[in-house]
Design a protein around this motif. Structure first.
Motif, PDB file in Angstrom:
ATOM      1  N   LEU A  78       0.833  -1.201   0.000  1.00  0.00           N
ATOM      2  CA  LEU A  78       0.000   0.000   0.000  1.00  0.00           C
ATOM      3  C   LEU A  78       0.870   1.253   0.000  1.00  0.00           C
ATOM      4  N   LEU A  79       1.895   1.270   0.853  1.00  0.00           N
ATOM      5  CA  LEU A  79       2.786   2.419   0.933  1.00  0.00           C
ATOM      6  C   LEU A  79       3.529   2.630  -0.381  1.00  0.00           C
ATOM      7  N   ARG A  80       3.971   1.542  -0.989  1.00  0.00           N
ATOM      8  CA  ARG A  80       4.722   1.642  -2.245  1.00  0.00           C
ATOM      9  C   ARG A  80       3.830   2.129  -3.389  1.00  0.00           C
ATOM     10  N   MET A  81       2.533   1.840  -3.323  1.00  0.00           N
ATOM     11  CA  MET A  81       1.617   2.394  -4.325  1.00  0.00           C
ATOM     12  C   MET A  81       1.490   3.908  -4.158  1.00  0.00           C
ATOM     13  N   VAL A  82       1.423   4.367  -2.906  1.00  0.00           N
ATOM     14  CA  VAL A  82       1.358   5.805  -2.661  1.00  0.00           C
ATOM     15  C   VAL A  82       2.635   6.482  -3.163  1.00  0.00           C
ATOM     16  N   ALA A  83       3.774   5.805  -2.990  1.00  0.00           N
ATOM     17  CA  ALA A  83       5.059   6.358  -3.418  1.00  0.00           C
ATOM     18  C   ALA A  83       5.240   6.310  -4.933  1.00  0.00           C
ATOM     19  N   GLY A  84       4.459   5.478  -5.607  1.00  0.00           N
ATOM     20  CA  GLY A  84       4.624   5.326  -7.042  1.00  0.00           C
ATOM     21  C   GLY A  84       5.602   4.232  -7.420  1.00  0.00           C
ATOM     22  N   LEU A  85       6.004   3.402  -6.437  1.00  0.00           N
ATOM     23  CA  LEU A  85       6.943   2.314  -6.689  1.00  0.00           C
ATOM     24  C   LEU A  85       6.236   1.018  -7.073  1.00  0.00           C
ATOM     25  N   GLU A  86       4.914   0.972  -6.892  1.00  0.00           N
ATOM     26  CA  GLU A  86       4.083  -0.151  -7.326  1.00  0.00           C
ATOM     27  C   GLU A  86       2.944   0.410  -8.164  1.00  0.00           C
ATOM     28  N   THR A  87       2.605  -0.274  -9.257  1.00  0.00           N
ATOM     29  CA  THR A  87       1.468   0.150 -10.055  1.00  0.00           C
ATOM     30  C   THR A  87       0.168  -0.180  -9.325  1.00  0.00           C
ATOM     31  N   VAL A  88      -0.872   0.564  -9.637  1.00  0.00           N
ATOM     32  CA  VAL A  88      -2.180   0.379  -9.020  1.00  0.00           C
ATOM     33  C   VAL A  88      -3.060  -0.451  -9.943  1.00  0.00           C
ATOM     34  N   THR A  89      -3.665  -1.496  -9.418  1.00  0.00           N
ATOM     35  CA  THR A  89      -4.569  -2.315 -10.227  1.00  0.00           C
ATOM     36  C   THR A  89      -5.871  -1.568 -10.492  1.00  0.00           C
ATOM     37  N   MET A 100      10.523   9.403   0.920  1.00  0.00           N
ATOM     38  CA  MET A 100      10.388   8.086   1.543  1.00  0.00           C
ATOM     39  C   MET A 100      11.635   7.736   2.345  1.00  0.00           C
ATOM     40  N   VAL A 101      11.422   7.153   3.525  1.00  0.00           N
ATOM     41  CA  VAL A 101      12.515   6.681   4.376  1.00  0.00           C
ATOM     42  C   VAL A 101      12.402   5.166   4.454  1.00  0.00           C
ATOM     43  N   PHE A 102      13.452   4.462   3.995  1.00  0.00           N
ATOM     44  CA  PHE A 102      13.426   3.003   3.915  1.00  0.00           C
ATOM     45  C   PHE A 102      14.077   2.374   5.150  1.00  0.00           C
ATOM     46  N   GLN A 103      13.806   1.072   5.333  1.00  0.00           N
ATOM     47  CA  GLN A 103      14.390   0.365   6.472  1.00  0.00           C
ATOM     48  C   GLN A 103      15.877   0.124   6.294  1.00  0.00           C
ATOM     49  N   ASN A 104      16.359   0.093   5.045  1.00  0.00           N
ATOM     50  CA  ASN A 104      17.787  -0.176   4.813  1.00  0.00           C
ATOM     51  C   ASN A 104      18.587   1.116   4.571  1.00  0.00           C
ATOM     52  N   TYR A 105      17.982   2.271   4.921  1.00  0.00           N
ATOM     53  CA  TYR A 105      18.611   3.599   4.854  1.00  0.00           C
ATOM     54  C   TYR A 105      18.809   4.099   3.422  1.00  0.00           C
ATOM     55  N   ALA A 106      19.243   3.222   2.487  1.00  0.00           N
ATOM     56  CA  ALA A 106      19.411   3.589   1.075  1.00  0.00           C
ATOM     57  C   ALA A 106      20.322   4.802   0.895  1.00  0.00           C
ATOM     58  N   LEU A 107      21.435   4.814   1.639  1.00  0.00           N
ATOM     59  CA  LEU A 107      22.409   5.897   1.502  1.00  0.00           C
ATOM     60  C   LEU A 107      23.449   5.540   0.441  1.00  0.00           C
ATOM     61  N   TYR A 108      24.001   6.554  -0.212  1.00  0.00           N
ATOM     62  CA  TYR A 108      25.076   6.331  -1.182  1.00  0.00           C
ATOM     63  C   TYR A 108      26.391   6.173  -0.413  1.00  0.00           C
ATOM     64  N   PRO A 109      27.021   4.991  -0.462  1.00  0.00           N
ATOM     65  CA  PRO A 109      28.188   4.729   0.388  1.00  0.00           C
ATOM     66  C   PRO A 109      29.412   5.557   0.039  1.00  0.00           C
ATOM     67  N   HIS A 110      29.520   6.004  -1.229  1.00  0.00           N
ATOM     68  CA  HIS A 110      30.716   6.734  -1.649  1.00  0.00           C
ATOM     69  C   HIS A 110      30.612   8.226  -1.353  1.00  0.00           C
ATOM     70  N   MET A 111      29.425   8.683  -0.899  1.00  0.00           N
ATOM     71  CA  MET A 111      29.227  10.103  -0.611  1.00  0.00           C
ATOM     72  C   MET A 111      29.302  10.367   0.885  1.00  0.00           C
ATOM     73  N   PHE A 117       7.239   6.336   5.552  1.00  0.00           N
ATOM     74  CA  PHE A 117       8.230   5.572   6.312  1.00  0.00           C
ATOM     75  C   PHE A 117       7.935   4.077   6.151  1.00  0.00           C
ATOM     76  N   ASP A 118       8.893   3.318   5.620  1.00  0.00           N
ATOM     77  CA  ASP A 118       8.707   1.875   5.443  1.00  0.00           C
ATOM     78  C   ASP A 118       9.570   1.118   6.452  1.00  0.00           C
ATOM     79  N   GLU A 119       8.998   0.811   7.602  1.00  0.00           N
ATOM     80  CA  GLU A 119       9.673   0.096   8.690  1.00  0.00           C
ATOM     81  C   GLU A 119      11.081   0.637   8.936  1.00  0.00           C
ATOM     82  N   PRO A 120      11.212   1.935   9.205  1.00  0.00           N
ATOM     83  CA  PRO A 120      12.541   2.550   9.287  1.00  0.00           C
ATOM     84  C   PRO A 120      13.371   2.101  10.480  1.00  0.00           C
ATOM     85  N   LEU A 121      12.760   1.482  11.491  1.00  0.00           N
ATOM     86  CA  LEU A 121      13.506   1.141  12.702  1.00  0.00           C
ATOM     87  C   LEU A 121      13.807  -0.349  12.821  1.00  0.00           C
TER      88      LEU A 121
END
Length: 348
Positions: A45-56, A79-90, A157-161
């Protein structure tokens, strides 16, 4: 800031439905928590709101605008993800600036937003470090900072903790709530942890198998669960669900609403001494006593049915394991449910 409206929102993977006709209105500045077990459809549901999943089928409106066909970048969300999604080289600064640079934000404005986010999250001293030099909690702060600098209409927020240890989860939970209250940004937050949900939410959306079981404030959902699923999911330990057929005393059965065949009793609603108010008495045998700080969990087996239930009692009662006791619950604390419908039997 903006409102979010989900209208008859559905998502299927082939013939398998994942989200089944969800309707939800999120007020401007409100923090809504989607909670439920793994596989219930909350992250989809959250990913549909974010536009990361198509809506049926169905609609998603952000700020009154239907965004079902809009790209994620066009939805004005962060969006804030559970795996942080940071760029490691920056560096931390580079991670915070990256999205703003891509959008052509002027340098002076970038500096202002990064400085403000760093002050809010107390990460000013970390700006020149790489993600590998940060702790899990610090990485999560940076991930939230990257969302804040966007100054979006809504946070997702997708299970950020979920990747943090227990102590840090409590600390970050408090900080996220304080942050959301300070910024007053409309927020959708996903978690499977019902304690996290109860402490964070303005309102809860309890999901099960792609359906919304109940929407309400944490107090409303706890005090008056609408379904057997909600009764068994919200609360720690969860509500005890006892078949009426195993209750002794015709006066108890006679006082329950028509259609009641399961009675729910919160663990903390039980007492060891008979109360002055009309009450239910159950004979039981003690199986286990668990001292937990200022209270104890008492695991007992009902003599009438052999069902195991849990009581939360204050202090450390002097009760021997493998002994017989009588436990009491006020009739006013009984929650009537219908096994056939799975819902409360006293709904108007």
């Amino acid at each position: 800031m903006a409102t979010i409206s989900l209208i008859d929102l559905m998502k299927s993977y082939g013939d398998i439905p994942a989200v089944k006709g969800v309707n939800l209105d999120v007020a401007d500045g409100e923090l809504i928590v989607l909670v439920g077990p793994s596989g219930c459809g909350k992250s989809t549901l959250l990913r549909m709101v974010a536009g990361l999943e198509t809506v049926t089928s169905g609609s998603i409106e952000i700020g009154g605008r239907n965004v079902v066909k809009a790209e994620p970048a066009e939805r004005d969300i962060a969006m804030v993800f559970q795996n942080y999604a940071l760029y490691p080289h920056m560096t931390v600064r580079g991670n915070l600036e990256y999205g703003l640079k891509n959008r052509g934000t002027p340098r002076e404005e970038i500096n202002r937003r990064v400085r403000e986010a760093a002050d809010i999250l107390e990460i000013g001293a970390l700006l020149d470090r790489k993600p590998r030099q940060l702790s899990g909690g610090q990485r999560q702060r940076v991930a939230m900072g990257r969302a804040i600098v966007r100054e979006p209409a809504a946070f997702l927020f997708d299970e950020p903790l979920s990747n943090l240890d227990a102590k840090l989860r409590v600390q970050m939970r408090v900080e996220i709530r304080k942050l959301q209250r300070r910024l007053k940004t409309t927020s959708l937050y996903v978690t499977h942890d019902q304690l996290e949900a109860m402490t964070l939410a303005d309102r809860l959306v309890v999901m099960n198998s792609g359906l919304v079981e109940q929407i309400g404030t944490p107090t409303e959902v706890y005090d008056r669960p609408a379904t057997l699923f909600v009764a068994g999911f919200i609360g720690s330990p969860p509500m005890n669900l006892i078949p009426v057929s195993s209750l002794s005393g015709n006066e108890v059965s006679a006082g329950l609403p028509s259609g009641t065949d399961i009675v729910g009793i919160r663990p903390d609603a039980f007492v060891l001494e008979q109360p002055a108010e009309p009450s239910l008495a159950l004979e039981a045998s003690v199986e286990l006593l668990e001292p937990i700080g200022g209270e104890s969990h008492l695991h007992v087996r009902l003599n009438s049915s052999g069902q195991s239930i849990v009581l939360s009692v204050p202090g450390r009662p002097e009760i021997a394991e493998v002994s017989d006791i009588v436990v009491h619950a006020r009739l006013a604390d009984l929650h009537p449910f219908s096994a056939q419908t799975g819902r409360r039997a006293d709904n108007p």
